[in-house]
Design an enzyme around this catalytic site. Structure first.
Site, PDB file in Angstrom:
ATOM      1  N   CYS A  63      69.597  77.868  34.451  1.00  0.00           N
ATOM      2  CA  CYS A  63      68.631  78.709  33.748  1.00  0.00           C
ATOM      3  C   CYS A  63      67.648  77.826  32.980  1.00  0.00           C
ATOM      4  O   CYS A  63      67.973  76.701  32.607  1.00  0.00           O
ATOM      5  CB  CYS A  63      69.408  79.616  32.784  1.00  0.00           C
ATOM      6  SG  CYS A  63      68.392  80.646  31.713  1.00  0.00           S
ATOM      7  N   GLY A  64      66.486  78.363  32.717  1.00  0.00           N
ATOM      8  CA  GLY A  64      65.518  77.642  31.905  1.00  0.00           C
ATOM      9  C   GLY A  64      66.013  77.381  30.488  1.00  0.00           C
ATOM     10  O   GLY A  64      65.498  76.501  29.797  1.00  0.00           O
TER      11      GLY A  64
END
Length: 182
Positions: A63-64
């Site tokens: 995930c970012g």
């Protein structure tokens, strides 16, 4: 011989009473056993975390926001000696933790040096939500909208703060609430 038998019986009874007392006193959010990440080890949450302040986080390895592992580790280390722990729950509910649990564990433990407890991958929302997140949603009325939602839980097992993905784990809103709760 009778004295030894009585002592053993008394010890057994005290042990059973103590175990039942702990179970009765266990907050609903901790009254579960979870499997540890990439392991067959079971973690009794009540035995491990009863009486502690917790920051429960749904994580994802792709995930970012995965960089928040660094701040979560920093926060954990800052307060762990005062009765605090971060507890991570990897989830692929948002398609950001694909692959094996072994890969997830590599990201957490090797890439980011996580030392706080990480549970096995599970769902954190909807019908399939694990028991902990089901209880958190009941208490807070908030299910994770994305990865790295953070839930602050006090020593009594009550959710007292909910922080979205965009709020850094080391944000003063979180650290001040932890300080006040400890």
């Amino acid at each position: 011989m009778r004295m030894v038998f009585k002592a053993l019986l008394l010890g057994l009874l005290f042990g059973l009473v103590a175990k039942e007392t702990l179970a009765a006193a266990c907050p609903a959010v901790l009254d579960f056993t979870q499997r540890a990440l990439n392991s067959t080890d079971e973690v009794n949450l009540c035995e491990s975390f009863h009486g502690k302040v917790l920051l429960v986080v749904n994580t994802a390895s792709q995930c970012g926001f995965t960089g928040q592992f660094e701040q979560l580790e920093q926060l954990h280390n800052q307060f762990k000696d005062r009765g605090f722990s971060v507890v991570g729950f990897p989830s692929n509910d948002f398609n950001q933790d694909r692959g094996s649990e072994e890969r997830t564990a590599k990201v957490c433990y090797l890439d980011f040096g996580v030392t706080f407890p990480m549970m096995a991958r599970s769902s954190v929302k909807g019908q399939q939500a694990n028991s902990v997140f089901d209880e958190i949603a009941k208490q807070s009325g908030v299910t994770p909208k994305w990865n790295f939602y953070k839930y602050l839980i006090d020593k009594n097992g009550s959710v007292i703060g909910v922080f979205s993905s965009g709020i850094s784990p080391t944000d003063s809103k979180i650290t001040q609430m932890i300080e006040q709760t400890l």
